[in-house]
Design a protein around this motif. Structure first.
Motif, PDB file in Angstrom:
ATOM      1  N   THR A 151      72.317  28.266  23.000  1.00 17.73           N
ATOM      2  CA  THR A 151      72.489  29.529  22.107  1.00 17.73           C
ATOM      3  C   THR A 151      71.237  29.885  21.192  1.00 17.73           C
ATOM      4  O   THR A 151      70.226  28.730  20.883  1.00 17.73           O
ATOM      5  N   VAL A 152      70.933  30.863  20.705  1.00 21.94           N
ATOM      6  CA  VAL A 152      69.975  31.164  19.945  1.00 21.94           C
ATOM      7  C   VAL A 152      69.936  30.359  18.609  1.00 21.94           C
ATOM      8  O   VAL A 152      68.728  30.040  18.127  1.00 21.94           O
ATOM      9  N   ALA A 153      71.094  30.148  18.020  1.00 23.23           N
ATOM     10  CA  ALA A 153      71.372  29.492  16.861  1.00 23.23           C
ATOM     11  C   ALA A 153      70.541  27.983  17.135  1.00 23.23           C
ATOM     12  O   ALA A 153      70.041  27.410  16.265  1.00 23.23           O
ATOM     13  N   ASP A 154      71.043  27.331  18.517  1.00 23.04           N
ATOM     14  CA  ASP A 154      70.662  26.045  18.681  1.00 23.04           C
ATOM     15  C   ASP A 154      69.208  25.915  18.706  1.00 23.04           C
ATOM     16  O   ASP A 154      68.780  24.941  18.465  1.00 23.04           O
ATOM     17  N   ILE A 155      68.842  26.930  19.416  1.00 18.29           N
ATOM     18  CA  ILE A 155      67.237  26.902  19.700  1.00 18.29           C
ATOM     19  C   ILE A 155      66.471  27.177  18.445  1.00 18.29           C
ATOM     20  O   ILE A 155      65.437  26.434  18.255  1.00 18.29           O
ATOM     21  N   ALA A 156      66.972  27.773  17.625  1.00 19.48           N
ATOM     22  CA  ALA A 156      66.207  28.232  16.124  1.00 19.48           C
ATOM     23  C   ALA A 156      66.311  26.887  15.405  1.00 19.48           C
ATOM     24  O   ALA A 156      65.075  26.479  15.151  1.00 19.48           O
ATOM     25  N   THR A 157      67.426  25.914  15.264  1.00 24.43           N
ATOM     26  CA  THR A 157      67.323  24.876  14.751  1.00 24.43           C
ATOM     27  C   THR A 157      66.291  23.876  15.505  1.00 24.43           C
ATOM     28  O   THR A 157      65.595  23.173  14.755  1.00 24.43           O
ATOM     29  N   SER A 158      66.160  23.713  16.745  1.00 25.10           N
ATOM     30  CA  SER A 158      65.423  22.954  17.587  1.00 25.10           C
ATOM     31  C   SER A 158      63.792  23.331  17.311  1.00 25.10           C
ATOM     32  O   SER A 158      63.053  22.200  17.113  1.00 25.10           O
ATOM     33  N   ALA A 167      60.336  28.394  21.233  1.00 34.50           N
ATOM     34  CA  ALA A 167      61.532  29.241  21.354  1.00 34.50           C
ATOM     35  C   ALA A 167      61.724  30.228  22.623  1.00 34.50           C
ATOM     36  O   ALA A 167      62.642  30.173  23.165  1.00 34.50           O
ATOM     37  N   SER A 168      60.423  30.820  22.880  1.00 35.96           N
ATOM     38  CA  SER A 168      60.768  31.991  23.738  1.00 35.96           C
ATOM     39  C   SER A 168      60.708  31.011  25.177  1.00 35.96           C
ATOM     40  O   SER A 168      61.601  31.363  26.115  1.00 35.96           O
ATOM     41  N   TRP A 169      60.257  30.043  25.435  1.00 38.73           N
ATOM     42  CA  TRP A 169      60.351  29.171  26.659  1.00 38.73           C
ATOM     43  C   TRP A 169      61.637  28.601  26.845  1.00 38.73           C
ATOM     44  O   TRP A 169      62.407  28.668  27.710  1.00 38.73           O
ATOM     45  N   LEU A 170      62.305  28.165  25.576  1.00 36.86           N
ATOM     46  CA  LEU A 170      63.730  27.713  25.727  1.00 36.86           C
ATOM     47  C   LEU A 170      64.684  28.808  25.891  1.00 36.86           C
ATOM     48  O   LEU A 170      65.625  28.717  26.806  1.00 36.86           O
ATOM     49  N   LEU A 171      64.317  30.099  25.655  1.00 36.30           N
ATOM     50  CA  LEU A 171      65.407  31.132  25.770  1.00 36.30           C
ATOM     51  C   LEU A 171      65.538  31.563  27.234  1.00 36.30           C
ATOM     52  O   LEU A 171      66.460  31.852  27.706  1.00 36.30           O
ATOM     53  N   THR A 172      64.282  31.395  27.956  1.00 38.94           N
ATOM     54  CA  THR A 172      64.225  31.778  29.456  1.00 38.94           C
ATOM     55  C   THR A 172      64.451  30.531  30.358  1.00 38.94           C
ATOM     56  O   THR A 172      64.581  30.756  31.585  1.00 38.94           O
ATOM     57  N   SER A 173      64.366  29.325  29.743  1.00 41.50           N
ATOM     58  CA  SER A 173      64.595  28.248  30.645  1.00 41.50           C
ATOM     59  C   SER A 173      65.692  27.450  30.751  1.00 41.50           C
ATOM     60  O   SER A 173      65.755  26.418  31.174  1.00 41.50           O
ATOM     61  N   SER A 174      66.606  27.640  29.527  1.00 42.55           N
ATOM     62  CA  SER A 174      67.838  26.991  29.231  1.00 42.55           C
ATOM     63  C   SER A 174      68.965  27.940  28.872  1.00 42.55           C
ATOM     64  O   SER A 174      68.653  29.121  28.674  1.00 42.55           O
ATOM     65  N   ASP A 175      70.127  27.583  28.792  1.00 39.30           N
ATOM     66  CA  ASP A 175      71.473  28.428  28.114  1.00 39.30           C
ATOM     67  C   ASP A 175      71.675  28.211  26.884  1.00 39.30           C
ATOM     68  O   ASP A 175      72.891  28.583  26.703  1.00 39.30           O
ATOM     69  N   SER A 189      64.359  41.294  19.743  1.00 36.97           N
ATOM     70  CA  SER A 189      65.090  40.330  19.222  1.00 36.97           C
ATOM     71  C   SER A 189      65.225  39.217  20.598  1.00 36.97           C
ATOM     72  O   SER A 189      64.838  39.263  21.562  1.00 36.97           O
ATOM     73  N   PRO A 190      65.474  37.891  20.116  1.00 44.21           N
ATOM     74  CA  PRO A 190      65.671  36.790  21.007  1.00 44.21           C
ATOM     75  C   PRO A 190      66.596  37.175  22.366  1.00 44.21           C
ATOM     76  O   PRO A 190      66.087  36.687  23.383  1.00 44.21           O
ATOM     77  N   HIS A 191      67.601  37.653  21.777  1.00 42.95           N
ATOM     78  CA  HIS A 191      68.489  38.337  22.932  1.00 42.95           C
ATOM     79  C   HIS A 191      68.237  39.115  23.670  1.00 42.95           C
ATOM     80  O   HIS A 191      68.296  38.900  25.044  1.00 42.95           O
ATOM     81  N   ALA A 192      67.584  40.096  23.391  1.00 47.17           N
ATOM     82  CA  ALA A 192      66.665  41.295  24.120  1.00 47.17           C
ATOM     83  C   ALA A 192      65.686  40.467  24.969  1.00 47.17           C
ATOM     84  O   ALA A 192      65.796  40.875  26.321  1.00 47.17           O
ATOM     85  N   TYR A 193      64.938  39.730  24.491  1.00 46.61           N
ATOM     86  CA  TYR A 193      63.887  39.107  25.198  1.00 46.61           C
ATOM     87  C   TYR A 193      64.561  38.068  26.312  1.00 46.61           C
ATOM     88  O   TYR A 193      63.789  38.246  27.427  1.00 46.61           O
ATOM     89  N   ARG A 194      65.745  37.315  26.138  1.00 43.41           N
ATOM     90  CA  ARG A 194      66.094  36.650  27.204  1.00 43.41           C
ATOM     91  C   ARG A 194      66.673  37.460  28.212  1.00 43.41           C
ATOM     92  O   ARG A 194      66.303  37.229  29.357  1.00 43.41           O
TER      93      ARG A 194
END
Length: 344
Positions: A298-305, A288-296, A325-330
């Motif tokens: 949404t947090v909801a989509d990443i959570a499900t994936s 999830a952390s990798w997807l947050l910084t390497s893609s655009d 939070s995921p948003h702050a991390y991104r």
């Protein structure tokens, strides 16, 4: 137009002959990396002539073969008309989207195994070599991502011969490779058997590859998580990685590994210092952390994936791991990259 001088008869006799078989949905990167190193090492002066080695794409027919990305490449000759080769290279790719190696392809592989040729399986090409029945007694390299697919398709295979933590394996007249960039490393290892090291190194530099990786170089694993050594724990981790979106229960994980839940928990604690559930959670958080910084996404989509019930669930687990939070991390990571990008 300038024509290339024809190679002398002596040069032709010294050529290393490669026959390349492209399986349906083959990986273009694996194919292009392998053949491009052959091309660059084969000649001088950026002429791309097949002087030191030659390569021929062979197939059941001349109908183009579709790569997983959609690009199609037509074989140059058929199995019946192909000559002899020093190396027969089978390039695989996607496993679950279309037909696999045809019976004609398997017959061609078996016939090549009866000659002095060395068989090379790149990416999932090793699956075709197994189906052809030419890997008995040989060690085999399988990508960690396809390890469990291999075990399920070939339940009789000797798992002691399976290697999923190395880029490639050379075992006599069988060479198998995990795929991707490692196809360049395999091509380099093969060429070093036949041509001067300086020639191979120059070809690598042209491809902007600092140096070829050795066969014992490890395959990449999720960041921050070291692979375990016990085979049962390794397989468990591979299963976790392949089921990130829909995590397996501990009971199901133990069932697939043919161990008890208690034994699996004990092995995990000894190997990793964590319980299976804690380790699996960390894999999903890291992804999830990798997807947050390497893609655009949404947090909801990443959570499900990544196997979390919703964005709130991911947020709670994320704060436990990273303290934000995921948003702050991104936002923080994107801002830290901004100065470097501006300087380019």
């Amino acid at each position: 137009m300038l024509s290339h001088p024809i190679a002398s008869q002596a040069e032709t006799a010294r050529r290393i002959r490669f026959g390349i078989v492209l399986l349906p949905n083959f990986t273009l990167t694996a194919f292009s990396g392998f053949v491009d190193l052959l091309r660059l090492a084969s000649d001088e002066g950026d002429m791309s002539r097949p002087v030191r080695c030659s390569w021929t794409i062979v197939g059941e027919s001349l109908v183009p073969v579709r790569a997983s990305c959609g690009i199609q490449i037509a074989p140059w000759t058929t199995y019946e008309e192909a000559g002899s080769f020093d190396y027969v290279v089978v390039v695989g790719g996607l496993l679950h989207s279309g037909p696999s190696a045809s019976e004609a392809t398997l017959r061609f592989i078996r016939a090549a195994a009866d000659t002095s040729a060395t068989l090379v399986g790149i990416c999932t090409g090793v699956f075709a070599l197994m189906r052809a029945g030419v890997m008995d007694g040989y060690r085999m390299c399988v990508s960690w991502f396809h390890y469990w697919d291999f075990v399920e398709r070939f339940p009789g295979a000797d798992e002691r011969k399976l290697v999923a933590d190395r880029l490639f394996v050379i075992d006599g007249r069988r060479i198998t490779c995990s795929g991707g960039r490692a196809s360049i490393d395999v091509a380099a290892a093969i060429l070093l058997r036949h041509v001067e090291a300086t020639i191979v190194q120059k070809a690598l530099r042209i491809l902007l590859v600092d140096d070829a990786q050795k066969s014992h170089a490890p395959q990449p694993y999720p960041p921050g998580l070291e692979p375990a050594t016990h085979p049962k724990v390794r397989r468990a981790i591979l299963l976790m990685e392949q089921h990130i979106g829909q995590p397996l229960s501990l009971v199901e994980l133990a069932r697939r590994l043919e161990v008890s839940v208690r034994q699996l928990e004990r092995l995990f604690t000894l190997e990793t210092g964590k319980s299976p559930n804690a380790y699996g959670r960390q894999i999903r958080i890291r992804m999830a952390s990798w997807l947050l910084t390497s893609s655009d996404r949404t947090v909801a989509d990443i959570a499900t994936s990544c196997g979390f019930s919703d964005a709130s669930h991911l947020g709670r687990e994320f704060r436990k791991e990273f303290g934000e939070s995921p948003h702050a991390y991104r936002v923080a990571r994107m801002q830290s990259h901004a100065p470097a990008l501006a300087a380019i």
